[in-house]
Design an enzyme around this catalytic site. Structure first.
Site: not given
Ligand code: QAP
Ligand code: CO
Length: 178
Positions: A137-138, A141, A45, A50, A95-96
């Site tokens: 979550h999104e 943001h 996501g 971001q 989270c990215l």
């Molecule tokens: C948001 O999260 C989300 O720490 C999206 O080193 C969170 O794509 C949606 C990511 C929980 C549903 C459930 C995180 C990649 C990606 C990191 C992400 C990392 C590399 C997170």
């Molecule tokens: Co995020």
């Protein structure tokens, strides 16, 4: 084109994103670039803020049962609004924009959302499970809220400590490659 991801503690992540009014080629290009960026960074996501664009747009692409992240399942949401929420669940979120840190966060179990697609068509979705969590979550943001804001004082402290370590290691890497 793969874009740079804005990382915590960058203040830009705290900006309130503005409503999208023009469903034009610029928007489509941004959404395509967001998708490329998210795939490159192994995300599921991403919100426009971001990648430093403060507009109310987000994308979600969850893996299917076989673990494949198929572009056919890509969800693009413009100007989303939650119209119904119920229940509660905990899920270990990441989270990215907050790399390497994951923590359990409380969310609504089910949400109904009104939104627009990239052409400005009005849509509605009833979401549960991981999709409901990802949407919340999104959407946070879009209002400058990060999942780490929902941690207790003690866990937030633990986060700040762990994150300093990540920032230190990242800086070291940059020095070595310079
Ligand atoms: C948001 O999260 C989300 O720490 C999206 O080193 C969170 O794509 C949606 C990511 C929980 C549903 C459930 C995180 C990649 C990606 C990191 C992400 C990392 C590399 C997170
Ligand atoms: Co995020």
């Amino acid at each position: 084109m793969v874009l740079d991801i804005v990382e915590y503690p960058d203040k830009r992540l705290r900006k309130k994103s503005q409503e999208v009014k023009n469903f034009d080629l610029d928007l489509h290009r941004l959404l395509d670039d967001m998708y490329e960026t998210m795939m490159q960074e192994s995300g599921i996501g991403l919100a426009a803020i971001q990648v430093a664009e403060p507009i109310r747009a987000l994308i979600i692409n969850l893996p299917d049962e076989e673990g494949n992240q198929d572009r056919e399942n890509l969800l693009e949401m413009i100007n989303p609004v939650i119209t119904h929420k119920e229940g509660e669940v905990f899920y270990q979120e990441g989270c990215l924009s907050v790399p390497t840190f994951y923590e359990d966060i409380k969310r609504f179990e089910k949400v109904n959302v009104n939104f627009q697609d990239r052409f400005g068509n009005t849509k509605t979705i009833e979401a549960d499970e991981l999709l409901a969590i990802a949407i919340q979550h999104e959407m946070d943001h879009l209002d400058g809220i990060l999942f780490i804001d929902k941690l207790s004082y003690a866990r937030r402290k633990k986060f700040e400590k762990e994150y300093k370590k990540y920032q230190r290691e990242k800086k070291n890497k940059q020095k070595k490659s310079a």
